[in-house]
Design a protein around this motif. Structure first.
Motif, PDB file in Angstrom:
ATOM      1  N   GLY A  23     -18.322 -93.709  94.462  1.00  0.00           N
ATOM      2  CA  GLY A  23     -18.426 -94.104  93.065  1.00  0.00           C
ATOM      3  C   GLY A  23     -17.106 -93.976  92.334  1.00  0.00           C
ATOM      4  O   GLY A  23     -16.321 -93.070  92.606  1.00  0.00           O
ATOM      5  N   LEU A  24     -16.886 -94.903  91.420  1.00  0.00           N
ATOM      6  CA  LEU A  24     -15.759 -94.830  90.491  1.00  0.00           C
ATOM      7  C   LEU A  24     -16.342 -94.850  89.091  1.00  0.00           C
ATOM      8  O   LEU A  24     -16.888 -95.861  88.663  1.00  0.00           O
ATOM      9  CB  LEU A  24     -14.822 -96.021  90.673  1.00  0.00           C
ATOM     10  N   LYS A  25     -16.252 -93.727  88.406  1.00  0.00           N
ATOM     11  CA  LYS A  25     -16.784 -93.635  87.047  1.00  0.00           C
ATOM     12  C   LYS A  25     -15.646 -93.771  86.049  1.00  0.00           C
ATOM     13  O   LYS A  25     -14.625 -93.092  86.156  1.00  0.00           O
ATOM     14  CB  LYS A  25     -17.497 -92.303  86.831  1.00  0.00           C
ATOM     15  N   ASN A  26     -15.846 -94.651  85.080  1.00  0.00           N
ATOM     16  CA  ASN A  26     -14.880 -94.803  83.998  1.00  0.00           C
ATOM     17  C   ASN A  26     -15.110 -93.650  83.021  1.00  0.00           C
ATOM     18  O   ASN A  26     -16.044 -93.664  82.227  1.00  0.00           O
ATOM     19  CB  ASN A  26     -15.055 -96.153  83.302  1.00  0.00           C
ATOM     20  N   ALA A  27     -14.244 -92.643  83.093  1.00  0.00           N
ATOM     21  CA  ALA A  27     -14.373 -91.460  82.255  1.00  0.00           C
ATOM     22  C   ALA A  27     -13.612 -91.593  80.936  1.00  0.00           C
ATOM     23  O   ALA A  27     -13.484 -90.622  80.195  1.00  0.00           O
ATOM     24  CB  ALA A  27     -13.888 -90.231  83.021  1.00  0.00           C
ATOM     25  N   SER A  28     -13.124 -92.793  80.641  1.00  0.00           N
ATOM     26  CA  SER A  28     -12.374 -93.011  79.406  1.00  0.00           C
ATOM     27  C   SER A  28     -13.281 -93.570  78.312  1.00  0.00           C
ATOM     28  O   SER A  28     -14.467 -93.809  78.542  1.00  0.00           O
ATOM     29  CB  SER A  28     -11.213 -93.977  79.654  1.00  0.00           C
TER      30      SER A  28
END
Length: 92
Positions: A23-28
């Protein structure tokens, strides 16, 4: 003293708990556009079109390969809302 811009923090959280799907979560707080994922090394990722990833959204990417931690890296490329382009490399 001149004004020096602050460093841009990497917006991604790399989730390794569900291998072989990662998974790649956009934490921005901004929408990331033209997101492209590639693997450098013996691993491989299916062909895909560039993605748009909203704040807090996670994209799941299946990655094939034996012992990815030994010889492969994940490259993530994206554009910010102002159009600037970035590249980030993560280890498995």
């Amino acid at each position: 003293m001149t004004d020096v811009p602050l460093a841009y923090p990497v917006p991604w959280l790399f989730i390794r708990d569900h291998a072989p799907t990662y998974g790649l979560k956009n934490a921005s707080l901004e929408t990331l556009r033209h997101v492209w994922v590639a693997v450098i090394g013996s691993g491989s990722v299916p062909d895909h079109t560039p993605m748009v990833v909203a704040p807090g959204e996670t994209v799941w990417v299946p990655i094939e390969g034996d012992d990815l931690a030994w010889d492969s890296f994940l490259n993530v490329r994206w554009r910010r809302e102002d159009g600037s382009e970035y590249l980030w490399r993560a280890a498995f």
